[in-house]
Design an enzyme around this catalytic site. Structure first.
Site, mmCIF file in Angstrom:
data_model
loop_
_atom_site.group_PDB
_atom_site.id
_atom_site.type_symbol
_atom_site.label_atom_id
_atom_site.label_comp_id
_atom_site.label_asym_id
_atom_site.label_seq_id
_atom_site.Cartn_x
_atom_site.Cartn_y
_atom_site.Cartn_z
ATOM 1 N N LYS A 58 -4.913 6.535 -8.814
ATOM 2 C CA LYS A 58 -4.720 5.967 -7.479
ATOM 3 C C LYS A 58 -5.316 4.559 -7.493
ATOM 4 O O LYS A 58 -6.525 4.383 -7.408
ATOM 5 C CB LYS A 58 -5.404 6.836 -6.421
ATOM 6 C CG LYS A 58 -5.048 6.429 -5.004
ATOM 7 C CD LYS A 58 -5.698 7.344 -3.986
ATOM 8 C CE LYS A 58 -5.179 7.058 -2.588
ATOM 9 N NZ LYS A 58 -5.369 5.649 -2.180
ATOM 10 N N GLU A 66 2.415 -0.236 -6.067
ATOM 11 C CA GLU A 66 1.123 -0.722 -5.592
ATOM 12 C C GLU A 66 1.006 -2.202 -5.920
ATOM 13 O O GLU A 66 1.172 -2.606 -7.078
ATOM 14 C CB GLU A 66 -0.021 0.043 -6.269
ATOM 15 C CG GLU A 66 -1.368 -0.171 -5.639
ATOM 16 C CD GLU A 66 -1.624 0.769 -4.467
ATOM 17 O OE1 GLU A 66 -2.703 0.669 -3.865
ATOM 18 O OE2 GLU A 66 -0.756 1.604 -4.159
ATOM 19 N N ARG A 99 -0.091 -0.355 -0.851
ATOM 20 C CA ARG A 99 1.203 0.284 -1.113
ATOM 21 C C ARG A 99 2.321 -0.617 -0.598
ATOM 22 O O ARG A 99 2.245 -1.137 0.522
ATOM 23 C CB ARG A 99 1.223 1.623 -0.400
ATOM 24 C CG ARG A 99 2.425 2.499 -0.694
ATOM 25 C CD ARG A 99 2.185 3.433 -1.853
ATOM 26 N NE ARG A 99 3.292 4.368 -1.975
ATOM 27 C CZ ARG A 99 3.386 5.518 -1.315
ATOM 28 N NH1 ARG A 99 2.425 5.880 -0.482
ATOM 29 N NH2 ARG A 99 4.425 6.304 -1.502
#
Length: 535
Positions: free
Chosen positions: A229, A274, A234
């Protein structure tokens, strides 16, 4: 419909905390209000309406022409919100009995009027409105209604009112413009479904639920795929014959701030990824990306010093083919094939993290304290790409937060329901020379009861005031939880916390026993010693 009806809606939304009750108010608004009023109200609630002609400074100057400066200062300090202070302190001129303006008339007049005429326009409207209407007007023209209505909640309300699936509404949401007349005609059955055709429109993102211990215990390792992550923002990349756009997770067009990404989107696809700053193959701290965010234009130097890139997660559309119904494994294979074929600049793939058991994955997660990694994402191998936060398909397994005991330094009133409370807190730690230096600001994590206690303590222990900000006695320790700490030239301490929130109030701990700056700096050194990348 007059602005007064919109003011009544805002007031009811502010004092209606429950989600279902807010949905009921929105459904009623959509059902009862005519076009274009309901569309303009919808745009204002979801912050899609941007009126740049009237700035807060202009409103303050307008009020100061008819209000004693000291009375304004004292009133603003007591109320804590500029728009609310204006609404309460404004004295309408005698003899004014014109009807309140319509919501659409306000928007049209502000967009058409020369800048020099806007103060007189606003003053005239303020004279015709009651306090609630004045509050709605100032909030409307300066932006930021803060009534607890997100764009997602508004779309759910539209779905409930019309009987259409929310997923269908989200598909066309960004293909219509204010005041959304084609959207409302489709939803009330008087017009066709809006067709964005080849326009680069946003598709709703798939979101993850936080992974709790009970959820983890029910998982079977072979059914899941893992990725790191990454600590950026995003984004969705949309490119094709109709144009190119870079959207944030909420659907905001941020293309202008990242022209080098837009230039690299020489393809026909919709991608999920991302946005990061990457130098020499290494992900930079989030603070570097912050230098690029919320800018309308960026210089060549900014692009060179903070080079943006996208780490790709998913492929939603390959040309006209919608891949979202496919299982994750199939979409991942298509993404890898597409990336090898298209070879887009400034874009790489988010690698899958190999693991053979959940215990092994947990050990990998423990090594994720590096500056640019927040933890792990777990995705079901057979999960389609669906909009929203559907439980059981994607999980976010963030690393455990760090904590520090810090001293409360300054407090400021919040907004909306918190406008009467000191709810935004600046806190610091001690340097070796005995100076208290700020390391962050938090406005979440506490309960309503703790907020009330903090507000009383701040009012009783104020030593100085700077406009809406109060400086307090150096006597209260807060345990602050946060995700990471990084170097920062913007803070006197030289460090800044990532996602700080109040974990608890340390009434038991003297302020002089709060943590030292060296303790916080050691956390940075520890993360570096563990290695910039886990695994």
């Amino acid at each position: 419909m007059s602005l007064s009806a919109f003011a009544a809606l805002l007031e009811r939304l502010v004092f209606t905390p429950g989600r279902n009750a807010k949905l009921a108010l929105l459904r009623q608004w959509f059902a009862e209000q005519p076009d274009p009023e309901r569309g303009i109200g919808l745009a204002a609630l979801t912050e899609e309406l941007r009126l740049s002609a009237a700035r807060p400074a202009m409103i303050r100057e307008l009020v100061m022409t008819c209000t004693d400066p000291e009375l304004w200062r004292l009133s603003y300090d007591y109320v804590g919100d500029m728009a609310e202070t204006v609404a309460l302190i404004w004295q309408p001129r005698a003899g004014v009995n014109a009807p309140p303006p319509a919501l659409s008339d306000v928007v049209a007049a502000l967009e058409a009027a020369p800048k020099a005429e806007i103060p007189a326009l606003i003053a005239g409207w303020l004279d015709t409105l009651d306090a609630g209407g004045r509050l709605a007007l100032i909030k409307l023209v300066t932006g930021g209604l803060r009534v607890g209505v997100s764009a997602r909640l508004a779309r759910v309300a539209l779905a409930e009112w019309s009987g259409r699936p929310v997923e269908e509404i989200e598909e066309v949401w960004h293909g219509v413009s204010l005041p959304y007349a084609p959207l409302f005609r489709w939803l009330d059955g008087t017009g066709p479904r809006p067709d964005p055709r080849e326009a680069p429109v946003f598709r709703p993102l798939m979101l993850a639920h936080p992974l709790e211990a009970a959820d983890l215990a029910a998982l079977r390792a072979e059914e899941w795929r893992a990725e790191w992550k990454w600590d950026g923002i995003r984004v969705q990349l949309v490119a094709g014959p109709g144009g190119r756009r870079l959207f944030s997770r909420g659907g905001e067009d941020i293309s202008a701030a990242f022209p080098e990404i837009l230039a690299a989107m020489d393809f026909h696809a919709v991608l999920d990824g991302e946005l990061l700053v990457i130098r020499d193959g290494e992900v930079a701290p989030f603070a570097d990306l912050q230098q690029r965010l919320n800018r309308k234009t960026v210089t060549a130097k900014m692009q060179r010093d903070h080079p943006a890139a996208v780490r790709l997660y998913d492929l939603l559309f390959d040309a006209e083919e919608d891949l979202r119904p496919l299982p994750f494994d199939a979409r991942r294979a298509r993404l890898e094939s597409w990336h090898a074929r298209a070879a887009p600049a400034r874009m790489d793939l988010s690698a899958l993290v190999p693991f053979d058991s959940l215990d092994a994955l947990a050990r990998l997660r423990e090594g994720a304290r590096a500056a640019a990694i927040e933890g792990l994402m777990l995705k079901r191998a057979d999960a389609p790409y669906v909009s929203g936060r559907v439980k059981g398909l994607w999980w976010k397994w963030k690393r455990e937060p760090l904590t520090v005991d810090a001293v409360l330094m300054y407090a400021q009133r919040g907004h909306g329901r918190r406008s009467s409370f000191y709810s935004d807190y600046t806190f610091g730690v001690w340097r070796e020379d005995g100076e208290l230096v700020p390391i962050g600001k938090a406005y979440s994590g506490y309960t309503d009861e703790e907020l009330a206690w903090l507000d009383r303590w701040i009012r009783n222990n104020t030593v100085n005031r700077f406009g809406p900000v109060r400086e307090v006695e150096r006597g209260l320790v807060l345990e602050v939880a946060f995700d990471a700490v990084q170097r920062s030239s913007r803070h006197k301490s030289g460090v800044a916390l990532r996602f700080p929130r109040i974990a608890r109030i340390r009434r038991d701990k003297p302020a002089e026993e709060a943590d030292r700056l060296a303790t916080v700096e050691a956390m940075i050194a520890s993360a570096l010693a563990e290695g910039e990348r886990p695994g």
